[in-house]
Write a protein that holds these residues in place. Structure first.
Motif, PDB file in Angstrom:
ATOM      1  N   THR A  58       0.743  -1.074  -0.143  1.00  0.00           N
ATOM      2  CA  THR A  58       0.081   0.023  -0.061  1.00  0.00           C
ATOM      3  C   THR A  58       0.941   1.257   0.024  1.00  0.00           C
ATOM      4  O   THR A  58       2.154   1.178   0.219  1.00  0.00           O
ATOM      5  N   GLY A  59       0.134   2.264  -0.225  1.00  0.00           N
ATOM      6  CA  GLY A  59       0.919   3.627  -0.305  1.00  0.00           C
ATOM      7  C   GLY A  59       0.940   4.490  -1.427  1.00  0.00           C
ATOM      8  O   GLY A  59       1.591   5.731  -1.426  1.00  0.00           O
ATOM      9  N   ILE A  60       0.317   4.106  -2.474  1.00  0.00           N
ATOM     10  CA  ILE A  60       0.322   5.164  -3.542  1.00  0.00           C
ATOM     11  C   ILE A  60      -0.163   6.444  -3.327  1.00  0.00           C
ATOM     12  O   ILE A  60      -1.272   6.754  -2.674  1.00  0.00           O
ATOM     13  N   GLY A  61       0.706   7.312  -3.601  1.00  0.00           N
ATOM     14  CA  GLY A  61       0.403   8.896  -3.449  1.00  0.00           C
ATOM     15  C   GLY A  61       0.425   9.414  -2.073  1.00  0.00           C
ATOM     16  O   GLY A  61      -0.137  10.533  -1.539  1.00  0.00           O
ATOM     17  N   THR A  62       0.787   8.734  -1.202  1.00  0.00           N
ATOM     18  CA  THR A  62       0.949   9.087   0.061  1.00  0.00           C
ATOM     19  C   THR A  62       2.687   9.140   0.514  1.00  0.00           C
ATOM     20  O   THR A  62       3.640   8.703   0.037  1.00  0.00           O
ATOM     21  N   SER A  63       2.877   9.584   1.860  1.00  0.00           N
ATOM     22  CA  SER A  63       4.088   9.835   2.295  1.00  0.00           C
ATOM     23  C   SER A  63       4.562   8.666   3.258  1.00  0.00           C
ATOM     24  O   SER A  63       5.323   8.444   4.108  1.00  0.00           O
ATOM     25  N   PHE A  64       3.710   7.397   3.196  1.00  0.00           N
ATOM     26  CA  PHE A  64       3.911   6.014   3.927  1.00  0.00           C
ATOM     27  C   PHE A  64       3.916   5.004   2.826  1.00  0.00           C
ATOM     28  O   PHE A  64       3.154   4.993   1.843  1.00  0.00           O
ATOM     29  N   TYR A  65       4.439   3.881   3.258  1.00  0.00           N
ATOM     30  CA  TYR A  65       4.287   2.736   2.400  1.00  0.00           C
ATOM     31  C   TYR A  65       4.256   1.642   3.233  1.00  0.00           C
ATOM     32  O   TYR A  65       4.917   1.519   4.515  1.00  0.00           O
ATOM     33  N   GLY A  66       3.534   0.477   2.970  1.00  0.00           N
ATOM     34  CA  GLY A  66       3.498  -0.478   4.000  1.00  0.00           C
ATOM     35  C   GLY A  66       3.174  -1.629   3.065  1.00  0.00           C
ATOM     36  O   GLY A  66       2.958  -2.076   1.992  1.00  0.00           O
ATOM     37  N   ALA A  67       3.068  -2.814   3.896  1.00  0.00           N
ATOM     38  CA  ALA A  67       2.425  -4.351   3.447  1.00  0.00           C
ATOM     39  C   ALA A  67       2.061  -5.068   4.466  1.00  0.00           C
ATOM     40  O   ALA A  67       2.094  -4.779   5.782  1.00  0.00           O
ATOM     41  N   ARG A  68       1.496  -6.022   4.051  1.00  0.00           N
ATOM     42  CA  ARG A  68       0.761  -6.989   4.771  1.00  0.00           C
ATOM     43  C   ARG A  68       1.527  -8.278   4.572  1.00  0.00           C
ATOM     44  O   ARG A  68       1.376  -8.553   3.235  1.00  0.00           O
ATOM     45  N   LEU A  69       2.260  -9.082   5.419  1.00  0.00           N
ATOM     46  CA  LEU A  69       2.999 -10.219   5.048  1.00  0.00           C
ATOM     47  C   LEU A  69       2.577 -11.464   5.871  1.00  0.00           C
ATOM     48  O   LEU A  69       2.014 -11.121   7.124  1.00  0.00           O
ATOM     49  N   VAL A  70       2.813 -12.547   5.446  1.00  0.00           N
ATOM     50  CA  VAL A  70       2.273 -13.651   6.150  1.00  0.00           C
ATOM     51  C   VAL A  70       3.682 -14.465   6.601  1.00  0.00           C
ATOM     52  O   VAL A  70       4.531 -14.599   5.795  1.00  0.00           O
ATOM     53  N   VAL A  71       3.725 -14.455   7.974  1.00  0.00           N
ATOM     54  CA  VAL A  71       5.217 -15.143   8.468  1.00  0.00           C
ATOM     55  C   VAL A  71       4.836 -16.131   9.479  1.00  0.00           C
ATOM     56  O   VAL A  71       3.706 -16.108  10.037  1.00  0.00           O
ATOM     57  N   ASP A  72       5.555 -17.206   9.680  1.00  0.00           N
ATOM     58  CA  ASP A  72       5.479 -18.185  10.570  1.00  0.00           C
ATOM     59  C   ASP A  72       6.540 -17.827  11.772  1.00  0.00           C
ATOM     60  O   ASP A  72       7.680 -17.442  11.473  1.00  0.00           O
ATOM     61  N   ALA A  73       5.930 -17.971  12.908  1.00  0.00           N
ATOM     62  CA  ALA A  73       6.621 -17.593  14.106  1.00  0.00           C
ATOM     63  C   ALA A  73       5.970 -18.024  15.404  1.00  0.00           C
ATOM     64  O   ALA A  73       4.839 -18.421  15.580  1.00  0.00           O
ATOM     65  N   ASP A  74       6.813 -18.366  16.450  1.00  0.00           N
ATOM     66  CA  ASP A  74       6.117 -18.959  17.743  1.00  0.00           C
ATOM     67  C   ASP A  74       5.724 -18.032  18.402  1.00  0.00           C
ATOM     68  O   ASP A  74       5.116 -18.215  19.455  1.00  0.00           O
ATOM     69  N   SER A  75       6.077 -16.706  18.390  1.00  0.00           N
ATOM     70  CA  SER A  75       5.717 -15.530  19.246  1.00  0.00           C
ATOM     71  C   SER A  75       5.337 -14.246  18.203  1.00  0.00           C
ATOM     72  O   SER A  75       5.616 -14.273  17.348  1.00  0.00           O
ATOM     73  N   ARG A  76       4.405 -13.489  19.152  1.00  0.00           N
ATOM     74  CA  ARG A  76       4.045 -12.213  18.353  1.00  0.00           C
ATOM     75  C   ARG A  76       5.304 -11.371  18.146  1.00  0.00           C
ATOM     76  O   ARG A  76       5.392 -10.803  17.060  1.00  0.00           O
ATOM     77  N   GLU A  77       6.338 -11.375  19.135  1.00  0.00           N
ATOM     78  CA  GLU A  77       7.704 -10.840  18.893  1.00  0.00           C
ATOM     79  C   GLU A  77       8.204 -11.346  18.035  1.00  0.00           C
ATOM     80  O   GLU A  77       9.157 -10.401  17.069  1.00  0.00           O
ATOM     81  N   GLN A  78       8.508 -12.670  17.881  1.00  0.00           N
ATOM     82  CA  GLN A  78       9.284 -12.986  16.702  1.00  0.00           C
ATOM     83  C   GLN A  78       8.496 -12.928  15.321  1.00  0.00           C
ATOM     84  O   GLN A  78       9.255 -12.332  14.414  1.00  0.00           O
ATOM     85  N   ALA A  79       7.294 -12.742  15.221  1.00  0.00           N
ATOM     86  CA  ALA A  79       6.579 -12.537  14.101  1.00  0.00           C
ATOM     87  C   ALA A  79       6.708 -10.857  13.575  1.00  0.00           C
ATOM     88  O   ALA A  79       7.346 -10.659  12.381  1.00  0.00           O
ATOM     89  N   ILE A  80       6.906  -9.970  14.626  1.00  0.00           N
ATOM     90  CA  ILE A  80       7.411  -8.588  14.316  1.00  0.00           C
ATOM     91  C   ILE A  80       8.492  -8.511  13.702  1.00  0.00           C
ATOM     92  O   ILE A  80       8.985  -7.840  12.734  1.00  0.00           O
ATOM     93  N   GLU A  81       9.466  -8.973  14.395  1.00  0.00           N
ATOM     94  CA  GLU A  81      11.079  -9.041  14.147  1.00  0.00           C
ATOM     95  C   GLU A  81      11.152  -9.496  12.676  1.00  0.00           C
ATOM     96  O   GLU A  81      11.786  -9.104  11.686  1.00  0.00           O
ATOM     97  N   LYS A  82      10.690 -10.897  12.396  1.00  0.00           N
ATOM     98  CA  LYS A  82      10.724 -11.423  11.033  1.00  0.00           C
ATOM     99  C   LYS A  82      10.166 -10.699   9.935  1.00  0.00           C
ATOM    100  O   LYS A  82      10.726 -10.493   8.819  1.00  0.00           O
ATOM    101  N   ALA A  83       9.095 -10.208  10.178  1.00  0.00           N
ATOM    102  CA  ALA A  83       8.271  -9.574   9.214  1.00  0.00           C
ATOM    103  C   ALA A  83       8.737  -8.154   9.029  1.00  0.00           C
ATOM    104  O   ALA A  83       8.831  -7.715   7.776  1.00  0.00           O
TER     105      ALA A  83
END
Length: 90
Positions: free
Chosen positions: A31-56
């Motif tokens: 996402t992000g066309i025409g804005t000053s931000f860009y982003g994404a939604r990703l699918v990752v495998d992780a054992d915890s929320r913290e690991q998922a955030i770090e990996k993604a």
């Protein structure tokens, strides 16, 4: 995982298309066309929320660099487990 970074300029359509191509391997969308931000939604495998955030976040940074986007601070990162419901409009 949803991640959004701040850019130092307005992000073009072509840059978001490049980011989409770069995150496609992670079942991602961009996402992000025409804005000053860009982003994404990703699918990752992780054992915890913290690991998922770090990996993604690492994969997102690699994809953004591949797309030629400027490195910007992460403005938002949120993890949703496969057993959690996604809110409408998310």
């Amino acid at each position: 995982m949803g991640i959004q970074a701040q850019s130092d300029r307005v992000v073009s359509r072509e840059e978001v298309v490049e980011l989409a191509d770069a995150v496609a391997g992670y079942d991602g969308i961009a996402t992000g066309i025409g804005t000053s931000f860009y982003g994404a939604r990703l699918v990752v495998d992780a054992d915890s929320r913290e690991q998922a955030i770090e990996k993604a976040t690492r994969k997102f940074a690699q994809a953004a660099a591949q797309a030629g986007l400027p490195r910007g601070p992460i403005a938002r990162a949120e993890a949703i487990g496969e057993d959690e419901e996604v809110a409408p409009g998310s």
